[in-house]
Design a protein around this motif. Structure first.
Motif, mmCIF file in Angstrom:
data_model
loop_
_atom_site.group_PDB
_atom_site.id
_atom_site.type_symbol
_atom_site.label_atom_id
_atom_site.label_comp_id
_atom_site.label_asym_id
_atom_site.label_seq_id
_atom_site.Cartn_x
_atom_site.Cartn_y
_atom_site.Cartn_z
ATOM 1 N N MET B 32 0.843 -1.195 0.000
ATOM 2 C CA MET B 32 0.000 0.000 0.000
ATOM 3 C C MET B 32 0.877 1.244 0.000
ATOM 4 O O MET B 32 2.030 1.209 0.447
ATOM 5 C CB MET B 32 -0.947 0.001 1.204
ATOM 6 N N TYR B 33 0.316 2.320 -0.522
ATOM 7 C CA TYR B 33 1.087 3.537 -0.761
ATOM 8 C C TYR B 33 0.296 4.766 -0.332
ATOM 9 O O TYR B 33 -0.943 4.782 -0.386
ATOM 10 C CB TYR B 33 1.370 3.708 -2.259
ATOM 11 N N TRP B 34 1.020 5.825 -0.046
ATOM 12 C CA TRP B 34 0.452 7.166 0.026
ATOM 13 C C TRP B 34 1.138 8.023 -1.039
ATOM 14 O O TRP B 34 2.370 8.075 -1.108
ATOM 15 C CB TRP B 34 0.663 7.812 1.394
ATOM 16 N N TYR B 35 0.307 8.672 -1.860
ATOM 17 C CA TYR B 35 0.783 9.616 -2.865
ATOM 18 C C TYR B 35 0.191 10.984 -2.561
ATOM 19 O O TYR B 35 -0.928 11.098 -2.054
ATOM 20 C CB TYR B 35 0.339 9.201 -4.267
ATOM 21 N N LYS B 36 0.941 12.020 -2.924
ATOM 22 C CA LYS B 36 0.458 13.386 -2.796
ATOM 23 C C LYS B 36 0.335 13.973 -4.193
ATOM 24 O O LYS B 36 1.263 13.863 -5.008
ATOM 25 C CB LYS B 36 1.439 14.221 -1.968
ATOM 26 N N GLN B 37 -0.829 14.572 -4.486
ATOM 27 C CA GLN B 37 -1.030 15.221 -5.788
ATOM 28 C C GLN B 37 -1.180 16.710 -5.563
ATOM 29 O O GLN B 37 -2.111 17.145 -4.878
ATOM 30 C CB GLN B 37 -2.248 14.651 -6.512
ATOM 31 N N ASP B 38 -0.269 17.475 -6.155
ATOM 32 C CA ASP B 38 -0.315 18.921 -5.951
ATOM 33 C C ASP B 38 -1.297 19.584 -6.915
ATOM 34 O O ASP B 38 -1.979 18.916 -7.685
ATOM 35 C CB ASP B 38 1.096 19.516 -6.075
ATOM 36 N N SER B 39 -1.318 20.895 -6.871
ATOM 37 C CA SER B 39 -2.295 21.652 -7.666
ATOM 38 C C SER B 39 -2.077 21.493 -9.168
ATOM 39 O O SER B 39 -2.989 21.697 -9.957
ATOM 40 C CB SER B 39 -2.247 23.127 -7.295
ATOM 41 N N LYS B 40 -0.870 21.082 -9.549
ATOM 42 C CA LYS B 40 -0.582 20.855 -10.971
ATOM 43 C C LYS B 40 -0.802 19.395 -11.363
ATOM 44 O O LYS B 40 -0.366 18.969 -12.432
ATOM 45 C CB LYS B 40 0.855 21.272 -11.294
ATOM 46 N N LYS B 41 -1.433 18.655 -10.509
ATOM 47 C CA LYS B 41 -1.798 17.263 -10.770
ATOM 48 C C LYS B 41 -0.603 16.314 -10.758
ATOM 49 O O LYS B 41 -0.727 15.178 -11.223
ATOM 50 C CB LYS B 41 -2.531 17.112 -12.112
ATOM 51 N N PHE B 42 0.556 16.770 -10.229
ATOM 52 C CA PHE B 42 1.710 15.893 -10.191
ATOM 53 C C PHE B 42 1.605 14.948 -8.998
ATOM 54 O O PHE B 42 1.450 15.391 -7.857
ATOM 55 C CB PHE B 42 2.990 16.715 -10.115
ATOM 56 N N LEU B 43 1.693 13.644 -9.286
ATOM 57 C CA LEU B 43 1.608 12.619 -8.246
ATOM 58 C C LEU B 43 3.004 12.259 -7.770
ATOM 59 O O LEU B 43 3.850 11.840 -8.561
ATOM 60 C CB LEU B 43 0.954 11.351 -8.809
ATOM 61 N N LYS B 44 3.204 12.363 -6.463
ATOM 62 C CA LYS B 44 4.514 12.046 -5.919
ATOM 63 C C LYS B 44 4.362 11.069 -4.752
ATOM 64 O O LYS B 44 3.538 11.273 -3.868
ATOM 65 C CB LYS B 44 5.219 13.312 -5.435
ATOM 66 N N ILE B 45 5.172 10.019 -4.783
ATOM 67 C CA ILE B 45 5.062 9.024 -3.724
ATOM 68 C C ILE B 45 5.600 9.577 -2.414
ATOM 69 O O ILE B 45 6.570 10.331 -2.387
ATOM 70 C CB ILE B 45 5.790 7.723 -4.099
ATOM 71 N N MET B 46 4.931 9.183 -1.317
ATOM 72 C CA MET B 46 5.379 9.583 0.009
ATOM 73 C C MET B 46 5.892 8.359 0.768
ATOM 74 O O MET B 46 7.003 8.334 1.269
ATOM 75 C CB MET B 46 4.227 10.218 0.776
#
Lengths: 111, 114
Positions: B32-46
């Protein structure tokens, strides 16, 4: 450095007007390239996985292809319901679970 | 049947508060993962957990602490929230196939810090 770049950033098509989205990647030892569709307010939804150059996958009006440097998502005779953001991703490194995502292409299909 | 479900869907809070997001998957996945998506829709793994073991911990502030009580659940606790934490947080899951298994995402938690 491993990188995934998508173009164009945004695309507006008339219904029935076919086009292609591009995903360029630089990663050592490609272990798959993934395409996702993301609708507003939703999480990305898995579409395809491509593993080797020359491979093609199809689903309804979508066809994904892969070369050694890039992947294309071809949309044939799109409909308004195909409007979404399309993301591509590649796993990075060996034996890890880090997926690098591109910034996506926002597709709008006009009726 | 919802495959990956997150709660809450929306979270509005003030700076300095502590909040938690919960995630559950019923796909039988072991990662399982947590990703963060910023206002520019970029998905980055946490973060990523495999069978309750933390395997990926990207350069995330210590204020973020994930916990996986079992392989079907992954929670994210955030202390001392800051304005820059505002984003959409996605939970995802997959099989542990060394990076060849597609991710299945929840519908996200939109966090707004005021």
């Amino acid at each position: 450095e491993d990188q995934v770049t998508q173009s164009p950033e945004a695309l507006r098509l008339q219904e029935g007007e076919s086009s292609s989205l591009n995903c360029s990647y630089t990663v050592s030892g490609l272990r798959g390239l993934f395409w996702y569709r993301q609708d507003p307010g939703k999480g990305p939804e898995f579409l395809f996985t491509l593993y080797s150059a020359g491979e093609e996958k199809e689903k309804e009006r979508l066809k994904a292809t892969l070369t050694k440097k890039e992947s294309f998502l071809h949309i044939t005779a799109p409909k308004p319901e195909d409007s979404a953001t399309y993301l591509c991703a590649v796993p990075r490194g060996s034996g890890t679970y880090k997926y690098i995502f591109g910034t996506g292409t926002r597709l709008k299909v006009l009726a | 049947d919802t495959a990956v479900s997150q709660t809450p869907k929306y979270l509005v809070t003030q700076m300095g508060n502590d909040k938690s997001i919960k995630c559950e998957q019923n796909l039988g996945h072991d990662t399982m993962y947590w990703y963060k998506q910023d206002s520019k829709k970029f998905l980055k793994i946490m973060f990523s957990y495999n069978n309750k073991e933390l395997i990926i911990n990207e350069t995330v502030p210590n204020r973020f602490s994930p916990k996986s009580p079992d392989k079907a659940h992954l929670n994210l606790h955030i202390n001392s929230l800051e304005l820059g934490d505002s984003a959409v947080y996605f939970c995802a899951s997959s099989y542990s196939s060394g990076g060849n298994s597609p991710l299945h995402f929840g519908n996200g938690t939109r966090l707004t810090v005021t």
